[in-house]
Design a protein around this motif. Sequence first.
Motif, PDB file in Angstrom:
ATOM      1  N   GLU A 271     -14.104 -23.644   0.332  1.00  0.00           N
ATOM      2  CA  GLU A 271     -14.025 -22.363   1.037  1.00  0.00           C
ATOM      3  C   GLU A 271     -12.827 -21.553   0.564  1.00  0.00           C
ATOM      4  N   ALA A 272     -11.693 -22.215   0.411  1.00  0.00           N
ATOM      5  CA  ALA A 272     -10.494 -21.512  -0.044  1.00  0.00           C
ATOM      6  C   ALA A 272     -10.654 -21.026  -1.482  1.00  0.00           C
ATOM      7  N   ALA A 273     -11.293 -21.819  -2.326  1.00  0.00           N
ATOM      8  CA  ALA A 273     -11.510 -21.418  -3.716  1.00  0.00           C
ATOM      9  C   ALA A 273     -12.351 -20.157  -3.797  1.00  0.00           C
ATOM     10  N   VAL A 274     -13.370 -20.072  -2.948  1.00  0.00           N
ATOM     11  CA  VAL A 274     -14.254 -18.899  -2.935  1.00  0.00           C
ATOM     12  C   VAL A 274     -13.520 -17.680  -2.373  1.00  0.00           C
ATOM     13  N   VAL A 275     -12.822 -17.852  -1.264  1.00  0.00           N
ATOM     14  CA  VAL A 275     -12.074 -16.739  -0.662  1.00  0.00           C
ATOM     15  C   VAL A 275     -11.018 -16.225  -1.631  1.00  0.00           C
ATOM     16  N   ALA A 276     -10.323 -17.161  -2.296  1.00  0.00           N
ATOM     17  CA  ALA A 276      -9.239 -16.788  -3.198  1.00  0.00           C
ATOM     18  C   ALA A 276      -9.735 -16.219  -4.529  1.00  0.00           C
ATOM     19  N   ARG A 277     -11.023 -16.350  -4.800  1.00  0.00           N
ATOM     20  CA  ARG A 277     -11.554 -15.785  -6.036  1.00  0.00           C
ATOM     21  C   ARG A 277     -12.373 -14.519  -5.806  1.00  0.00           C
ATOM     22  N   PHE A 278     -13.168 -14.493  -4.754  1.00  0.00           N
ATOM     23  CA  PHE A 278     -14.109 -13.397  -4.574  1.00  0.00           C
ATOM     24  C   PHE A 278     -13.658 -12.374  -3.540  1.00  0.00           C
ATOM     25  N   GLY A 279     -12.572 -12.665  -2.807  1.00  0.00           N
ATOM     26  CA  GLY A 279     -12.002 -11.653  -1.926  1.00  0.00           C
ATOM     27  C   GLY A 279     -11.589 -10.441  -2.741  1.00  0.00           C
ATOM     28  N   LYS A 304     -21.118 -28.057  -3.973  1.00  0.00           N
ATOM     29  CA  LYS A 304     -20.783 -27.270  -2.787  1.00  0.00           C
ATOM     30  C   LYS A 304     -20.379 -25.845  -3.178  1.00  0.00           C
ATOM     31  N   LEU A 305     -19.709 -25.722  -4.308  1.00  0.00           N
ATOM     32  CA  LEU A 305     -19.254 -24.419  -4.767  1.00  0.00           C
ATOM     33  C   LEU A 305     -20.444 -23.519  -5.115  1.00  0.00           C
ATOM     34  N   ARG A 306     -21.422 -24.057  -5.815  1.00  0.00           N
ATOM     35  CA  ARG A 306     -22.612 -23.277  -6.160  1.00  0.00           C
ATOM     36  C   ARG A 306     -23.288 -22.737  -4.907  1.00  0.00           C
ATOM     37  N   SER A 307     -23.430 -23.610  -3.925  1.00  0.00           N
ATOM     38  CA  SER A 307     -24.092 -23.216  -2.675  1.00  0.00           C
ATOM     39  C   SER A 307     -23.327 -22.094  -1.992  1.00  0.00           C
ATOM     40  N   ARG A 308     -21.981 -22.208  -1.980  1.00  0.00           N
ATOM     41  CA  ARG A 308     -21.171 -21.205  -1.285  1.00  0.00           C
ATOM     42  C   ARG A 308     -21.190 -19.871  -2.027  1.00  0.00           C
ATOM     43  N   ILE A 309     -21.149 -19.891  -3.341  1.00  0.00           N
ATOM     44  CA  ILE A 309     -21.186 -18.643  -4.115  1.00  0.00           C
ATOM     45  C   ILE A 309     -22.529 -17.954  -3.954  1.00  0.00           C
ATOM     46  N   ASN A 310     -23.592 -18.735  -3.995  1.00  0.00           N
ATOM     47  CA  ASN A 310     -24.940 -18.156  -3.848  1.00  0.00           C
ATOM     48  C   ASN A 310     -25.147 -17.509  -2.483  1.00  0.00           C
ATOM     49  N   ALA A 311     -24.346 -17.923  -1.493  1.00  0.00           N
ATOM     50  CA  ALA A 311     -24.484 -17.376  -0.144  1.00  0.00           C
ATOM     51  C   ALA A 311     -23.727 -16.071   0.055  1.00  0.00           C
ATOM     52  N   LEU A 312     -22.897 -15.690  -0.921  1.00  0.00           N
ATOM     53  CA  LEU A 312     -22.125 -14.457  -0.779  1.00  0.00           C
ATOM     54  C   LEU A 312     -23.048 -13.244  -0.765  1.00  0.00           C
ATOM     55  N   LYS A 313     -22.772 -12.335   0.156  1.00  0.00           N
ATOM     56  CA  LYS A 313     -23.550 -11.099   0.236  1.00  0.00           C
ATOM     57  C   LYS A 313     -22.762  -9.963  -0.404  1.00  0.00           C
ATOM     58  N   VAL A 314     -23.331  -9.392  -1.447  1.00  0.00           N
ATOM     59  CA  VAL A 314     -22.706  -8.278  -2.150  1.00  0.00           C
ATOM     60  C   VAL A 314     -23.451  -7.006  -1.783  1.00  0.00           C
ATOM     61  N   GLY A 315     -22.711  -5.988  -1.342  1.00  0.00           N
ATOM     62  CA  GLY A 315     -23.420  -4.783  -0.950  1.00  0.00           C
ATOM     63  C   GLY A 315     -22.505  -3.703  -0.433  1.00  0.00           C
ATOM     64  N   ASP A 316     -23.034  -2.900   0.472  1.00  0.00           N
ATOM     65  CA  ASP A 316     -22.320  -1.768   1.051  1.00  0.00           C
ATOM     66  C   ASP A 316     -21.037  -2.261   1.708  1.00  0.00           C
ATOM     67  N   PRO A 317     -19.870  -1.848   1.220  1.00  0.00           N
ATOM     68  CA  PRO A 317     -18.623  -2.346   1.805  1.00  0.00           C
ATOM     69  C   PRO A 317     -18.395  -1.885   3.244  1.00  0.00           C
ATOM     70  N   MET A 318     -19.131  -0.871   3.688  1.00  0.00           N
ATOM     71  CA  MET A 318     -19.010  -0.429   5.076  1.00  0.00           C
ATOM     72  C   MET A 318     -19.811  -1.319   6.032  1.00  0.00           C
ATOM     73  N   ASP A 319     -20.696  -2.147   5.499  1.00  0.00           N
ATOM     74  CA  ASP A 319     -21.505  -3.060   6.309  1.00  0.00           C
ATOM     75  C   ASP A 319     -20.640  -4.252   6.723  1.00  0.00           C
TER      76      ASP A 319
END
Length: 482
Positions: A271-279, A304-319
Motif C-alpha cells: 500500500e505504501a509503495a503504491v501511495v508513494a509512487r502514484f500519489g 499483491k502489487l499488480r492487484s493494487r495497481i490495477n485497482a487504481l481509478k484514473v479520471g476526473d480529478p474533481m471526482d
Amino acid sequence: MTASTRHDLFINGEWKKPDSGKWIEIRSPATGEKLGEAARGDKEDVNIAVAAAKKAFPAWRDTPASKRADALYRLRDLVARDKEKLATIITSEMGKPLKEARAEVDFAIGLLRFAAENTWRLQGEIIPGERPNEKILIDRVPHGVIGAIAAWNFPLALCARKIAPAIAAGNTIVLKPHELTPLSGLALAKLVAEAEIPAGVVNIVTGDGPEVGVPLVAHPDTKLITMTGSTPAGKKIMAAAAEHLKEVRLELGGKAPFIVMEDADLDKAVEAAVVARFGNAGQVCTSNERTYVHEAIYDRFAEKLRSRINALKVGDPMDPSTDMGPKVSEDELKKVDDIVKKAASQGAKVEIGGQRLTGGLYDKGSFYAPTLITGVTHEMNIARNEVFGPVLSLLKVRDFDEALERANDCHYGLSAYLFTKDLARILRMTKELNFGEVYVNREGGEEPQGFHHGYGDSGLGGEDGQHGLEAYVDTKTIYLNA
C-alpha cells in the motif's frame, strides 16, 4: 473562475498589470479548459517588486515577533476558511485529485502555523568574552529581500513553504510561482492582502523562468534565493547567484529507493509503495522511484502489487473517487512515455500500463496509465534517472547489503523508504543509507515540524521545521563592552 479572467501581478500590496502587456494562458491538464490568464512578468516587474520589498524591509524587520506571528495566524485562518476554494484551484490548474489537493491545503496551513508559533524561537546566544565584563552576543538577523521560486507540483504549499518562514524571520519576499500553475499562488496573495500583511512584505510576480526567474536570482538586492524545482534548473540558479555570492537554498530532484525486506508487513508495504509512487501521478520529489524487494518475498509482493495497481481509478480529478489525475502537461507526459519506451528497449518488461490513456475524458487531458515495469536492472536508465511520473520499477535484491549498495549508488539523496521489523537493520540504515529523509514502515509525506532536505543532486539546505526556519536568518556577532 471564467475563461476570460486575467490575473495581475501582486506588488507592494496592489494588483499591477505586467510591464510587457503580455499574458500566459492557463489550461486544465484534465480537460484542456482555459482557466484564465496570468500576467507575463519581466525584468522590469521584478525590479519594481524587489524595490517594494526592499523598502518594506526595515519596518517589517523591526516589527515585534509577536506581531509577525499575529499576521501569520491571520493568514493561516484565511487559508483554512478558503480550504475548499483553494483545493479546487489546485486541482483545476495542476490536475491532482481533489482529495490530494485538500491535503495540500492542510499542509500549507501547517506550515503557516509552525512559522507563526516559532517567531519567538529564533534565539541568539551569549558567550563570555576574554576582556573584563565583555559579552559576546550571537544575534539572529533577517537577510533582507528573499527571492523565491516555486515548482508546479504543489503550487499552494510550496508558496506557503517559502513565504511563511521568510516573513516570520523578518524578511520580505518576492516569489515566482511556476508558469504552469500560478493561480494558487495568486489566490494566496489575495489572502495576504486580506490578512493585512503590510504592503511590500509579500510580492508575487508570475511569468516564466528566463523573464522572471533569472532577473530575480541575479538581482543584487535579493539576499537569499530559495528554489524548488529540477536539478538542472537548480544548478543554473546556483551559477547565476554566484555573481553576488548570495546564499542559495535548493530543493531539487530525487530518486527515492523503496526497500522491502523479507520480514516486512507485506500488505502495509504494498500500500505504501503504491501511495508513494502514484500519489500526484508520481509528480513528487519524494516519490518511490525504485522498489527493491527481497528475493524471498518478491513473488508475493509482486502479485499483491499488480492487484493494487490495477485497482487504481484514473479520471476526473474533481471526482472524489479518483485515485490519480493527469500529468501536469503534454510535455511532462511525453517525458515519462519516452522513459518507459527506453526501459522496454533496454530489456525491461512493461507489465501494466506503459502508454497514455485515450477515449472519452482521457482525450481532453494528459492522462498516463499507472505503469508497472519488472525485469529492471540497476544499470538501466529508468533505475538511475528521475521519472517523475506514475511508473513503478520493481527490482529484486538478495539481502539488505545489496539493497543498501543499490540504493546508495545514485546521484540523488533526498528521500528513501525502508520496510523491516529488524531494529538492527534500522539502526544500520541511519548510518549507511545516504539520504536526507527516510520513511521507516510508512508512506511518504513530510511534516511542517520536520526537516525536508537532501544530499548530492537533490540540493542544498532544506525546508521546514526549526532548521528550515533558521535558514531565513543570518548571524551577527557583537563583542559587547560598556
